[in-house]
Design an enzyme around this catalytic site. Structure first.
Site, mmCIF file in Angstrom:
data_model
loop_
_atom_site.group_PDB
_atom_site.id
_atom_site.type_symbol
_atom_site.label_atom_id
_atom_site.label_comp_id
_atom_site.label_asym_id
_atom_site.label_seq_id
_atom_site.Cartn_x
_atom_site.Cartn_y
_atom_site.Cartn_z
ATOM 1 N N HIS A 280 9.656 -10.115 5.994
ATOM 2 C CA HIS A 280 9.489 -8.622 6.141
ATOM 3 C C HIS A 280 9.225 -8.165 7.618
ATOM 4 C CE1 HIS A 280 10.060 -8.564 2.223
ATOM 5 N NE2 HIS A 280 8.532 -8.531 1.735
ATOM 6 N N ARG B 216 33.534 -26.289 17.615
ATOM 7 C CA ARG B 216 32.936 -25.323 18.762
ATOM 8 C C ARG B 216 31.452 -25.282 18.418
ATOM 9 N NH1 ARG B 216 37.261 -20.461 18.476
ATOM 10 N NH2 ARG B 216 37.278 -20.853 16.380
ATOM 11 N N LYS C 7 27.966 -17.547 20.321
ATOM 12 C CA LYS C 7 28.570 -16.609 21.358
ATOM 13 C C LYS C 7 28.230 -15.081 21.277
ATOM 14 C CE LYS C 7 32.875 -15.326 20.411
ATOM 15 N NZ LYS C 7 32.523 -14.023 20.108
ATOM 16 N N CYS D 222 31.244 -18.107 16.290
ATOM 17 C CA CYS D 222 30.828 -16.569 16.294
ATOM 18 C C CYS D 222 29.430 -16.481 16.681
ATOM 19 C CB CYS D 222 31.032 -16.141 15.002
ATOM 20 S SG CYS D 222 32.615 -15.936 14.324
ATOM 21 N N ASN E 143 14.337 -2.886 14.551
ATOM 22 C CA ASN E 143 13.724 -2.090 15.749
ATOM 23 C C ASN E 143 14.567 -2.427 16.928
ATOM 24 O OD1 ASN E 143 12.137 -0.526 14.069
ATOM 25 N ND2 ASN E 143 10.321 -1.972 14.754
ATOM 26 N N LYS F 20 3.991 -16.171 -0.467
ATOM 27 C CA LYS F 20 3.338 -14.926 -0.030
ATOM 28 C C LYS F 20 3.548 -14.860 1.649
ATOM 29 C CE LYS F 20 1.399 -10.786 0.469
ATOM 30 N NZ LYS F 20 -0.019 -10.385 -0.146
ATOM 31 N N GLU G 143 0.790 -0.907 0.016
ATOM 32 C CA GLU G 143 0.018 -0.030 -0.060
ATOM 33 C C GLU G 143 0.968 1.401 -0.184
ATOM 34 O OE1 GLU G 143 -3.054 -0.027 2.905
ATOM 35 O OE2 GLU G 143 -3.553 -2.297 2.736
#
Length: 463
Positions: free
Chosen positions: A249, A363, A303, A300, A257, A242, A191
């Site tokens: 998204h 690890r 941790k 990585c 955020n 869809k 939209e």
């Protein structure tokens, strides 16, 4: 034939700058299209198809929407839509009606764009879908020509086969794929940018029913001028695409955020951080990590995820998205474990134990976690992994409890196992499985080619 008194011609000779595209071929524009549902998707589809030179009939039971269309005005707010509708009127290409029968008789293809809202418990309300299929089906019962019905509403996988097609067939007395065409065409229109999205889509997806190529060919003709090659995929795959898009998204927004909240608590400009993150189109904004499979591990990701969520807690900043990522990883490990448990065998062979292929790193390897879990249950475990040390002098990843379980070749592991857990891919793996001379269950965590050996019972982790 004339449509009912509410039928109207809409449009304007004006053009919108974002729509400077090639028109469909004359052959393609012979198709006449009816659009059932004059909401966001229906109105935009009607306007854009009319702009492209197709004769369009919009269908809606709502008097307000029909009256707005009759006045050359959009019943919704969407930039550029009024101009397109006015243009359609000037070119005599868009009609509006309440009558499904008139619309079906006047057109060759029908797009169903009705709403699918949520019920109180979150499940999908398909009442409008059922109703429009009944209306179209009753109209098809009396139409001799082949007509194509295309669902564009957002529907859960299986809805086409379990609701849409049976309803159309029952109401029409005809057979889908033979007497009328059917396809699924999910929309990806946002939209406020819907018209631009229509002409510059990230992807075009067509869900094909059985061997109904006639419907797919017609859809290809409708979008041939847009310049994006359609993905023609099975019906259920198209239905869930869809949802995959929209949920992805939603995850991206919530993730951004959450990072922003942590940044603000540390007086960091989150937009600078995310601009850098998005500049990496090799790993971050790319296909990387976007293939369903087994859990993450290594030195990585686990941790760093723990560290950032701990930082959030220390500042009283909630991190539900990052916390969920950790939980989802545990769930994926548990899912793999349940597949092995379901096989109900004692001898389990692991192909790979490092956290991913082409590394010797153990690890936080989720494969090692599986191995140790089944050892704890007293299972007879054997392992093939050429990158793991057999004795303390061979490398830093020597583990005393793992070394005795290692074998020199894949075939040895398969020969002594009833269940094979494929964690990593290695040369010779496909041949070793295909030539297995005894019944064996394969639990595939790495997406290998499905074995054709009749001795093999194959289970993919999430495919």
């Amino acid at each position: 034939m004339e449509l009912d008194l509410n039928s109207v011609r809409l449009a304007s000779k004006q053009k919108v700058s974002v729509l400077d595209n090639y028109y469909p071929s004359t052959e393609a524009r012979r198709y006449r299209v009816s659009i059932f549902g004059a909401g966001y998707v229906g109105c935009v589809s009607s306007a854009c198809l009319s702009k492209d030179g197709f004769a369009v009939v919009a269908v809606d039971p709502d008097q307000f929407k029909v009256e707005r269309l009759a006045g050359g005005e959009a019943p919704i707010v969407e930039p550029g839509l009024d101009e397109l509708l006015q243009s359609a009127h000037a070119n005599d290409l868009l009609s509006a009606t309440h009558s499904a029968t008139d619309a079906i008789n006047e057109t060759d293809i029908s797009f169903c764009c009705v709403g699918t809202p949520s019920l109180p418990d979150g499940t999908l309300n398909t009442n409008h879908v059922r109703q429009v299929c009944e209306d179209i089906g009753r109209a098809l019962r009396h139409k001799a020509e082949f007509h194509i019905v295309v669902m564009r509403s957002t529907i859960l996988p299986g809805t086409m086969e379990e609701l849409v097609i049976p309803t159309l067939e029952k109401a029409s007395g005809k057979t889908a794929g033979r007497d009328f065409g059917v396809a699924y065409y999910p929309e990806f229109l946002r939209e406020s940018t819907a018209i631009a999205d229509y002409y510059k889509p990230g992807a075009i997806v067509f869900g094909q029913y059985a061997d109904d190529t006639r419907s797919i060919d017609a859809l290809k003709a409708l979008v041939s001028h847009i310049g994006v090659a359609p993905h023609v995929i099975p019906m259920r795959s198209a239905e869930i695409v869809k949802y995959a898009n929209n949920c992805w998204h939603a995850v991206k927004i919530s993730f951004s955020n959450e990072i922003g909240n942590i940044c603000k608590a540390k007086s960091i400009d989150s937009h600078v951080v995310m601009d850098v993150l998005c500049s990496d189109t090799r790993l971050n904004i790319s296909r990387a990590y976007m293939k369903p499979g087994f859990a993450y591990g290594g030195s990585c990701l686990p941790k760093d995820l723990r560290a950032l969520t701990a930082l959030g807690r220390s500042m009283n900043v909630p991190t539900p998205v990052l916390d969920a990522a950790r939980l989802a990883n545990v769930v994926q490990i548990d899912h793999a474990r349940s597949l092995v448990d379901a096989a109900s065998h004692e001898a389990i062979g692991f192909i790979g134990v490092t956290f991913k292929a082409d590394t010797d790193d153990l690890r936080e390897s989720p494969l090692l976690e599986l191995v140790e879990g089944f050892l704890g249950k007293g299972k007879d475990v054997s392992i093939y992994d050429p990158h793991v040390a057999r004795d303390a002098s061979q490398g830093r990843n020597f583990l005393k409890h793992i070394a005795p379980l290692l074998h020199d070749n894949i075939k040895d592991v398969i020969a002594r196992s009833e269940v094979i857990v494929v964690g990593n891919k290695y040369p010779g793996l496909k041949d070793a499985i295909e030539t297995a001379g005894k019944p064996v269950t394969v639990i595939d965590l790495a997406r290998i080619e499905k074995p054709e050996n009749k001795n093999v019972v194959y289970h993919g982790l999430c495919w």
